[in-house]
Structures are given as C-alpha cells and as structure tokens.
Design a protein around this motif. Structure first.
Motif, mmCIF file in Angstrom:
data_model
loop_
_atom_site.group_PDB
_atom_site.id
_atom_site.type_symbol
_atom_site.label_atom_id
_atom_site.label_comp_id
_atom_site.label_asym_id
_atom_site.label_seq_id
_atom_site.Cartn_x
_atom_site.Cartn_y
_atom_site.Cartn_z
ATOM 1 N N ILE A 267 0.824 -1.207 0.000
ATOM 2 C CA ILE A 267 0.000 0.000 0.000
ATOM 3 C C ILE A 267 0.857 1.255 0.000
ATOM 4 O O ILE A 267 0.425 2.334 -0.407
ATOM 5 N N PHE A 268 2.116 1.130 0.425
ATOM 6 C CA PHE A 268 2.993 2.289 0.484
ATOM 7 C C PHE A 268 3.644 2.601 -0.862
ATOM 8 O O PHE A 268 4.516 3.473 -0.949
ATOM 9 N N GLN A 269 3.199 1.903 -1.916
ATOM 10 C CA GLN A 269 3.657 2.247 -3.262
ATOM 11 C C GLN A 269 3.052 3.566 -3.730
ATOM 12 O O GLN A 269 3.572 4.190 -4.651
ATOM 13 N N SER A 270 1.965 3.986 -3.100
ATOM 14 C CA SER A 270 1.340 5.261 -3.427
ATOM 15 C C SER A 270 2.121 6.401 -2.783
ATOM 16 O O SER A 270 2.226 6.493 -1.559
ATOM 17 N N ALA A 388 -3.728 11.161 1.812
ATOM 18 C CA ALA A 388 -3.541 9.777 2.253
ATOM 19 C C ALA A 388 -4.633 8.851 1.744
ATOM 20 O O ALA A 388 -4.421 7.635 1.651
ATOM 21 N N LEU A 389 -5.803 9.399 1.400
ATOM 22 C CA LEU A 389 -6.938 8.549 1.039
ATOM 23 C C LEU A 389 -7.399 8.704 -0.397
ATOM 24 O O LEU A 389 -8.215 7.917 -0.877
ATOM 25 N N SER A 390 -6.888 9.696 -1.144
ATOM 26 C CA SER A 390 -7.453 10.027 -2.453
ATOM 27 C C SER A 390 -7.134 8.997 -3.540
ATOM 28 O O SER A 390 -7.954 8.733 -4.411
ATOM 29 N N ASN A 391 -5.941 8.427 -3.540
ATOM 30 C CA ASN A 391 -5.543 7.494 -4.604
ATOM 31 C C ASN A 391 -5.497 6.046 -4.140
ATOM 32 O O ASN A 391 -4.693 5.255 -4.628
ATOM 33 N N VAL A 392 -6.365 5.703 -3.217
ATOM 34 C CA VAL A 392 -6.388 4.354 -2.645
ATOM 35 C C VAL A 392 -7.512 3.546 -3.286
ATOM 36 O O VAL A 392 -8.620 4.055 -3.489
ATOM 37 N N ASN A 393 -7.243 2.277 -3.600
ATOM 38 C CA ASN A 393 -8.289 1.401 -4.127
ATOM 39 C C ASN A 393 -9.397 1.221 -3.093
ATOM 40 O O ASN A 393 -9.149 1.244 -1.883
#
Length: 468
Positions: A267-270, A388-393
């Motif tokens: 998840i930290f790839q973002s 932190a939440l905008s580009n998360v699946n």
C-alpha cells in the motif's frame, strides 16, 4: 398494507440513526477522554507527585497502545462479531476509566491508561465497522461516516473545554468518572439498537505483528523520554536503541511473511499516501506536543487555572474547524501542495509567535497566536487526510483509514515524548515537577522545526496532485 410497510420502513430508518447516535456517543467518549487529560495534567502531577518527564506517559501510553492495536482490533471485531467486541470494549473502557479516577499513584494511573488504550483499540474500530455495515445505502453511509468524523472534532474540542471546569470544580478524577454513566447508558441500549454481524472469511489476525509494532512504539518513546536521565550516548540509551531496532526488524520480517499482514507494505507504493501519512505524523507531533507543553506553560508559569486553560483553547479549536473547511475549498482550487504548505506554515507561525511575542503579558496576543495555530491545524490535517486517502483502491480504503489514525496517534505520542524531553533538558530547576521559561522556549522551537519538516513533505510529495 402499503401504509404498514411504509411505517415499518420509516421505523427501520429511524432505528438506523438511533444506532448511529449510540455509536457516535461511544466515539465521543473516547475522544473526549483523550483530550480532557491535558487540562488536568498539572493537577495530576501535583497530587500523584509525578516528576517532569513522567506525566507525559499518561497520554503517551494511551496513544501508542491504541495506535499499535487498532488495526488488529478491527480484524478481531469483524471475525468474532462487531456488536460483541464493541460491548466488550465499552465494558473495559468504562472500568479502566473508573480505575484511572481511583488511582492512588502515578504507576497505577499509567497502567489504567494502558488498559484504556487497549479497550479503545477494540471499541472504536468495532463501532466504525458497525456504522459502515449498518448503512447499506451509499448516500446514507457517506452521511453517517461524515457525522462520525465530525464527532471526532467535536469530542476533541469538548474534551479541552470540559476538562478545565471539571478539574477545577470537581477534581481531576472526574474527567475519568464522567465516563461511567455514559458507558452504562451505551451498554443498556446496545442490545436494542445494534445488530450482530461478522465476517468469518478472515483467516489470520497477525497478532505477532500487532504486539511487535506496539512494543517498538513504546520502546521508542521510552528511549526518548529517558535521555535526560541517562544521557544521549549512555549505555542504557544505546541499549534501548538496539532493542527498538530489533523490534522494528522483527515487525518488518513478520509482515513480509504473514498470510494476512497487519500492514501490507504494497500500500505504500502510493506516493501521495506516504506523503499524507508523513504530514499527519508531523502535524500530530506539532499539535499534541504543543498541547502538552502549553498546558504546563500557562498553568505552572502563568498561573492559569484549568478552567482558564480550557477557555484559552477555545480560540484554537474553533478556528481549526474554519481551517478544515477552508482547506477543503483551497485543495480543489489550488492543489494539495499549496494547502499542505500553508497549513504547516501557519502552525509554525502561530508557535513562533507565542515564543517571540510577550503573550504572557497580553492575553489577546496569545489568542491571536493560538488562532493562527488552530487554522493551520485544521488546514494541514484536511490536506494530509485527502492525500492519504485520495488514490487508494476501494478494497484498501479501510486499511488506509486505519493507517491514517495510527499515524496521527503515533505522531501525537512522539511529539509529546520529544517535547517533554527537550523541556526537561533545558529546565534547570530545583523543582523537577515544574517547567522553566527556557524549557518552554526550546520545546516550542521544536514545534516550529516540526512545521518546517511538514512544509518540506508537502513540497516534495504533493507536486502533481490536484483535485480541482
């Protein structure tokens, strides 16, 4: 027949919102309890004979235990039953709050706060999970989550305002005892308003990961707060560094090999998720660290009462709400980079103003400086959360939200630990339980340094992210 069904439908919706009210009440209890302590710290220090460099653990241990166990608490509640674990969490949170109030020594109070942190890590994710699973309609769910989030801000503000007069008029014990009637009411209503639900597809809880990360966080905080006593390059300090490193290494190894890791490193790839959480970390360090030193500053050095401290905080907390709404608007128009930089800059300016201006002689100057700090607090938090939440699946949205909460709690605890250590090192005083002006000045300078790091984070991570 249609009228009966329509009536039943209205009753069902009404029950949903009553359930949300109950869950938000429990969340309000948790958040209020965590912030009301700030007002009471000087009184607790005096009565339980804490030394400077000891009372901060009343807050630190609660934050770090919560941060380390909250993701595990969410998984456990999903598997064993959300209502069941919520009920268990409320019971133990209420009982540990009563133990806090009856504490006869600093050690007992810190132990009781540890139990509160564990209870909150069970109760809070269970409650939020119930909210998400109770509201099946997407619009109603978003509205419910919005109300839940707003309750966090209201609870934080309420804690600072309630803690002052409660401490002054009833005694510091009552900031904990006040949880007893609320907890009992929540327990009575829970069977009537909440339905049981679970997810038995979960196969692993990663208990080892949760224990290791919590131990690492506590050891790191203990290492920082022990520097004034042992020295920066002493054998005890270096030994604690080694232990902390080994705990972190073990945690990383466990997460890489766990079937269902507590924190999947993918998840930290973002980049924006990493930047958002780093910004939340340093904003939390700035805000909670400042609150810890500020309550000591105004009550011990300026002679404010706990009630006056609470009133003084009103300007900061009220303007933080303005900062949140302003931040949301500016993100859409100017992008996260500009808003993140602006928020952290305002935090730094507000803190530097308290250091540079004669605020001890002019209440209005203090309120203006706190207002600037408050606007920066709201602006920086909202920009960090959006990042932190905008580009998360969608499948990772719950995990990302949990990481945000963890980053904020860890940041707050580390900020308190660092500032308490700095203030102690520079407070050369015959009375080890009282700050000096020099200790406060150096601690506030560290907050300005945190803000500068936050500006650098915003500038580096948010270059390409625009939502407008």
């Amino acid at each position: 027949m249609y009228q009966i069904n329509q009536s039943e439908q209205k009753t069902g919706k009404s029950n949903l919102w009553w359930a949300l009210t109950l869950l938000c009440t429990s969340f309000f209890m948790v958040v209020t309890d965590s912030t009301s302590v700030y007002s009471a710290l000087p009184s607790i220090e005096e009565e339980l004979e804490f030394s400077l460099g000891g009372s901060e653990w009343i807050i630190i241990i609660y934050m770090l235990v919560f941060a380390g166990l909250v993701l595990l608490g969410g998984r456990i509640s999903d598997y064993f039953g959300r209502r069941r674990m919520f009920t268990i969490g409320v019971i133990f949170f209420t009982l540990s709050a009563v133990l806090c109030g009856f504490s006869w020594s600093g050690e007992v109070l810190i132990f009781a706060r540890l139990l509160q942190g564990i209870s909150a890590a069970i109760m809070t994710p269970a409650a939020l999970s119930i909210v998400i699973n109770t509201f099946t309609d997407s619009k109603e769910r978003n509205k419910a989550i919005g109300i839940w989030g707003a309750m966090g801000g209201i609870g934080a503000t309420g804690g600072l305002l309630i803690g002052g007069p409660t401490t002054e008029w009833l005694g510091w014990e009552w900031i904990f005892f006040i949880n007893l009637p609320i907890g009992i009411l929540v327990l009575i209503l829970t069977p009537f308003l909440l339905k049981e639900s679970n997810d038995r597809t979960i196969s692993d809880f990663d208990m080892a990961g949760a224990i290791l990360v919590t131990a690492f966080l506590l050891m790191t905080a203990y290492l920082i707060t022990g520097i004034p006593k042992h020295g920066l390059l002493s054998i005890p300090t270096l030994s604690l560094c080694i232990v902390s490193f080994l705990l972190l290494t073990a945690f990383i190894r466990v997460e890489k090999h766990a079937k269902s890791p507590l924190v999947p490193f993918r998840i930290f790839q973002s980049q924006t998720l990493v930047g958002g959480n780093l910004l939340i970390l340093f904003a939390g360090m700035s805000v909670d660290g400042m609150l810890y030193i500020f309550t000591m500053f105004v009550q011990q050095l300026l002679g404010y009462t706990a009630f006056q401290f609470g009133l003084t905080m009103t300007a900061m907390t009220a303007l933080s709400v303005v900062g949140v709404y302003a931040g949301q608007y500016f993100v859409s128009n100017y992008g996260l980079r500009a808003v993140g930089i602006m928020g952290m800059a305002l935090l730094g300016i507000g803190m530097a103003s308290i250091n540079l201006l004669p605020v001890e002689h002019n209440t209005w100057l203090m309120l203006i400086a706190l207002s600037v700090f408050g606007i920066g607090m709201g602006t920086s938090f909202v920009s960090a959360q959006i990042a932190a939440l905008s580009n998360v699946n969608e499948a990772d949205s719950g995990l990302a939200s949990g990481i945000v909460e963890t980053a904020f709690s860890v940041g707050g605890a580390l900020g308190i630990a660092i500032l308490a250590t700095v203030s102690q090192v520079f407070s050369d005083n015959a009375n080890p339980a009282v700050l000096t002006s020099s200790g406060v000045t150096h601690a506030f300078n560290i907050v300005v340094a945190f803000a500068l790091v936050g500006i650098a984070i915003s500038n580096y991570y948010f270059k390409k992210l625009y939502l407008g």
